[in-house]
Write an enzyme that holds these catalytic residues in place. Structure first.
Site, mmCIF file in Angstrom:
data_model
loop_
_atom_site.group_PDB
_atom_site.id
_atom_site.type_symbol
_atom_site.label_atom_id
_atom_site.label_comp_id
_atom_site.label_asym_id
_atom_site.label_seq_id
_atom_site.Cartn_x
_atom_site.Cartn_y
_atom_site.Cartn_z
ATOM 1 N N ARG A 26 0.690 -1.054 0.047
ATOM 2 C CA ARG A 26 -0.026 0.102 -0.055
ATOM 3 C C ARG A 26 0.868 1.067 -0.253
ATOM 4 N NH1 ARG A 26 -1.959 -3.390 3.528
ATOM 5 N NH2 ARG A 26 -4.094 -4.384 3.204
ATOM 6 N N ILE A 27 1.856 1.152 1.022
ATOM 7 C CA ILE A 27 2.616 2.337 1.085
ATOM 8 C C ILE A 27 3.551 2.745 -0.112
ATOM 9 C CG2 ILE A 27 4.107 4.014 2.506
ATOM 10 C CD1 ILE A 27 2.910 2.572 4.904
ATOM 11 N N ARG A 86 10.162 0.268 9.558
ATOM 12 C CA ARG A 86 10.390 -0.052 10.892
ATOM 13 C C ARG A 86 11.954 -0.066 10.981
ATOM 14 N NH1 ARG A 86 6.244 0.811 12.093
ATOM 15 N NH2 ARG A 86 4.596 -0.506 13.240
ATOM 16 N N ASP A 131 12.555 7.853 10.196
ATOM 17 C CA ASP A 131 11.182 8.047 11.163
ATOM 18 C C ASP A 131 11.161 7.000 12.252
ATOM 19 O OD1 ASP A 131 8.767 9.142 11.928
ATOM 20 O OD2 ASP A 131 7.497 7.378 10.802
ATOM 21 N N GLU A 162 12.781 2.433 20.471
ATOM 22 C CA GLU A 162 12.134 3.915 20.318
ATOM 23 C C GLU A 162 11.648 4.431 21.614
ATOM 24 O OE1 GLU A 162 8.845 3.699 17.145
ATOM 25 O OE2 GLU A 162 10.524 3.432 15.658
ATOM 26 N N HIS A 195 8.881 8.860 14.938
ATOM 27 C CA HIS A 195 7.767 7.816 14.544
ATOM 28 C C HIS A 195 6.451 8.589 14.205
ATOM 29 C CE1 HIS A 195 6.316 3.356 14.542
ATOM 30 N NE2 HIS A 195 5.901 4.068 13.734
ATOM 31 N N LEU A 196 6.569 9.300 13.338
ATOM 32 C CA LEU A 196 5.418 10.092 12.931
ATOM 33 C C LEU A 196 4.638 9.701 11.733
ATOM 34 C CD1 LEU A 196 6.818 13.889 13.568
ATOM 35 C CD2 LEU A 196 5.631 12.370 15.185
ATOM 36 N N ALA A 219 2.138 7.907 10.932
ATOM 37 C CA ALA A 219 0.717 7.744 11.117
ATOM 38 C C ALA A 219 0.271 9.123 11.766
ATOM 39 C CB ALA A 219 0.428 6.540 11.752
HETATM 40 N N1 LIG Z 1 6.262 5.161 10.236
HETATM 41 C C1 LIG Z 1 4.950 4.813 10.377
HETATM 42 O O1 LIG Z 1 4.318 5.410 11.241
HETATM 43 C C2 LIG Z 1 4.122 3.606 9.702
HETATM 44 C C3 LIG Z 1 4.869 2.681 9.633
HETATM 45 N N2 LIG Z 1 4.172 1.420 8.680
HETATM 46 C C4 LIG Z 1 5.222 0.476 8.327
HETATM 47 O O2 LIG Z 1 5.123 0.282 6.924
HETATM 48 C C5 LIG Z 1 4.970 -1.341 6.637
HETATM 49 C C6 LIG Z 1 4.553 -1.345 5.229
HETATM 50 O O3 LIG Z 1 3.003 -0.801 5.316
HETATM 51 P P1 LIG Z 1 1.913 -1.241 4.377
HETATM 52 O O4 LIG Z 1 2.600 -0.769 2.958
HETATM 53 O O5 LIG Z 1 0.747 -0.585 4.297
HETATM 54 O O6 LIG Z 1 2.001 -2.693 4.146
HETATM 55 P P2 LIG Z 1 1.584 -3.709 2.938
HETATM 56 O O7 LIG Z 1 1.105 -5.009 3.465
HETATM 57 O O8 LIG Z 1 0.432 -3.319 2.259
HETATM 58 O O9 LIG Z 1 2.919 -4.007 2.125
HETATM 59 C C7 LIG Z 1 3.935 -4.289 2.537
HETATM 60 C C8 LIG Z 1 4.887 -5.145 1.192
HETATM 61 O O10 LIG Z 1 6.017 -5.484 1.287
HETATM 62 C C9 LIG Z 1 6.287 -6.767 0.776
HETATM 63 N N3 LIG Z 1 7.396 -7.461 1.301
HETATM 64 C C10 LIG Z 1 7.377 -8.360 2.311
HETATM 65 N N4 LIG Z 1 8.543 -9.026 2.324
HETATM 66 C C11 LIG Z 1 9.558 -8.377 1.499
HETATM 67 C C12 LIG Z 1 10.769 -8.408 1.280
HETATM 68 N N5 LIG Z 1 11.725 -9.063 1.777
HETATM 69 N N6 LIG Z 1 11.180 -7.608 0.149
HETATM 70 C C13 LIG Z 1 10.368 -6.752 -0.280
HETATM 71 N N7 LIG Z 1 9.087 -6.571 -0.181
HETATM 72 C C14 LIG Z 1 8.606 -7.273 0.879
HETATM 73 C C15 LIG Z 1 5.074 -7.314 0.916
HETATM 74 O O11 LIG Z 1 4.890 -8.344 -0.373
HETATM 75 C C16 LIG Z 1 4.054 -6.145 0.757
HETATM 76 O O12 LIG Z 1 3.687 -5.923 -0.647
HETATM 77 C C17 LIG Z 1 4.052 -1.798 7.833
HETATM 78 O O13 LIG Z 1 4.525 -3.249 7.978
HETATM 79 C C18 LIG Z 1 4.652 -0.788 9.065
HETATM 80 O O14 LIG Z 1 5.654 -1.436 9.541
HETATM 81 C C19 LIG Z 1 3.145 1.643 8.228
HETATM 82 C C20 LIG Z 1 2.102 2.729 8.605
HETATM 83 C C21 LIG Z 1 2.837 3.803 9.303
HETATM 84 O O1 LIG Z 2 0.913 1.817 11.598
HETATM 85 C C1 LIG Z 2 1.846 1.446 12.050
HETATM 86 O O2 LIG Z 2 2.727 0.425 11.422
HETATM 87 C C2 LIG Z 2 3.015 2.751 12.568
HETATM 88 O O3 LIG Z 2 4.092 2.460 12.628
HETATM 89 C C3 LIG Z 2 2.179 3.774 13.187
HETATM 90 O O4 LIG Z 2 2.472 3.677 14.282
HETATM 91 P P1 LIG Z 2 1.712 4.640 15.413
HETATM 92 O O5 LIG Z 2 0.317 3.854 15.377
HETATM 93 O O6 LIG Z 2 1.536 6.104 15.094
HETATM 94 O O7 LIG Z 2 2.292 4.131 16.555
#
Ligand SMILES: NC(=O)C1=CN([C@@H]2O[C@H](COP(=O)(O)OP(=O)(O)OC[C@H]3O[C@@H](n4cnc5c(N)ncnc54)[C@H](O)[C@@H]3O)[C@@H](O)[C@H]2O)C=CC1
Ligand SMILES: O=C(O)C(=O)COP(=O)(O)O
Length: 339
Positions: free
Chosen positions: A155-156, A236, A260, A265, A283-284, A286
């Site tokens: 997604r991201i 992460r 981030d 943390e 960690h901003l 979200a």
């Molecule tokens: N900094 C923040 O506040 C936030 C951080 N995140 C982090 O971002 C991560 C990704 O989020 P989404 O895109 O929503 O998840 P998602 O599940 O939509 O996408 C993750 C992608 O990574 C791929 N993947 C798995 N293993 C892999 C590898 N070895 N090499 C390359 N690709 C691989 C998967 O096939 C999947 O397409 C979350 O798991 C979370 O840890 C998410 C939201 C906010």
């Molecule tokens: O949704 C995620 O994976 C995030 O990293 C966001 O974390 P938070 O809800 O802001 O503590």
């Protein structure tokens, strides 16, 4: 699916007030207690049926085993690496998240870090506040025409690609699950990591944290990159090995990093945060009004659906996702652990 009785929910982090309101409107008693230490959470969790967390609450096996009635752990957000999903599953506790709620916010922060890295915006702003006017020191480079490697095309990753394409960046990527023809339809050419590393001017990681993604960027892979490559981690801590990153920054192999997230943390070791070529955030990803509203509302509605015994559209087993090596995309946007 059979209805599940949820009478009392503990919210252990700052979650949008809509979450509490929706749960209470549906007859669920809600207690909000934030910043609990592990032993306080272990003492508190005993009698709750549900727990709502973000990323800071570590829902370890000891917490799960201390809970007598727990049926649902709701993650108001995406990553569930702070929850011991196996321990929960063994006790028949459902783990669910709300991944699509913060996609745009995390993608936008990633783009902000990429742009800040290219033009030294935080460093220049800090220098201005210190009373300086230094135009030479902060010479930047255009993003236009540069190559962005996106590791993790979920997604991201997808949202980052479209935004950075609008700056004229060439987007290449790697994902073990997303089919190349799908990412090609959003302008991302997929290739092996071996092919990707040497081509990138910038690399951004968007995978979940799991054994196969720990240290994706390490000493060996940094050595395969272009000298001066700039990296962003809005996913992460640990996906980019922190010690290897520091070594690469010191040698100039890495020209800058936007971080981030951290293994610990807040990070006790400040060597990365303090490095002049690192820009960082607490960690901003979200932390926007919109993402928090969506995640708080979604997690509450998902809990209410479970109470009502509603069929979970597109529900998938998290254990299955882990076996596949990714968080599977479900049509509801949510991922669930098996019951
Ligand atoms: N900094 C923040 O506040 C936030 C951080 N995140 C982090 O971002 C991560 C990704 O989020 P989404 O895109 O929503 O998840 P998602 O599940 O939509 O996408 C993750 C992608 O990574 C791929 N993947 C798995 N293993 C892999 C590898 N070895 N090499 C390359 N690709 C691989 C998967 O096939 C999947 O397409 C979350 O798991 C979370 O840890 C998410 C939201 C906010
Ligand atoms: O949704 C995620 O994976 C995030 O990293 C966001 O974390 P938070 O809800 O802001 O503590």
């Amino acid at each position: 699916m059979a209805p599940i009785s949820i009478r009392a929910v503990l919210i252990s982090e700052s979650v949008d007030p809509r979450c509490r309101a929706i749960l209470e409107e549906n007859g669920i008693r809600v207690t909000e207690k934030t910043s609990m230490k592990k032993d306080e959470l272990i003492a508190e969790i005993k009698d709750y049926d549900g727990l709502v967390v973000r990323s800071a609450t570590k829902v370890t096996a000891d917490v799960i085993n201390a809970a007598n009635n727990l049926k649902i752990i709701g993650r108001a957000g995406t990553g569930v690496d702070n929850v011991d999903v196996d321990a929960a599953t063994k006790k028949g506790i459902i783990v669910m998240n709300t991944p699509s709620g913060n996609t745009i916010s995390a993608a936008e922060l990633t783009c902000a870090l990429l742009m800040s890295l290219s033009r030294n915006v935080p460093q220049a702003a800090m220098s201005m506040k210190q009373g300086n006017w230094d135009r030479k020191k902060f010479m930047g480079a255009e993003l236009f025409g540069k190559v962005l490697g996106i590791v993790g095309l979920g997604r991201i990753g997808k949202e980052v690609a479209s935004r950075m394409q609008s700056f004229g960046m060439k987007t290449i990527g790697y994902d073990p699950i997303t089919p190349p023809e799908v990412s090609a339809s959003w302008g991302v050419e997929q290739m092996s990591l071996e092919q990707l590393w040497p081509q990138c001017d910038y690399i951004t990681v968007h995978t979940p944290l799991m054994p196969s993604t720990v240290g994706l960027l390490n000493d060996e892979t940094f050595a395969k990159c272009k000298k001066g490559v700039k990296v962003v981690n809005c996913a992460r801590g640990g996906i980019i090995d922190e010690a290897a990153l520091l070594r690469a920054l010191e040698s100039g192999q890495c020209g800058g990093a936007g971080l981030d997230v951290f293994v610990e943390e807040p990070p006790k070791d400040r060597s990365l945060v303090d490095h002049p070529n690192v820009i960082s955030c607490p960690h901003l990803g979200a932390s926007t009004k919109e993402a928090q509203a969506r995640c708080g509302e979604d997690i509450a509605l998902q809990i209410v659906d479970m109470v009502k015994g509603k069929k979970l559209v597109g529900a998938v087993s998290h254990a299955q996702c882990l076996v596949q090596g990714c968080q599977t995309h479900s049509s509801s946007g949510a991922t669930f652990s098996p019951i």
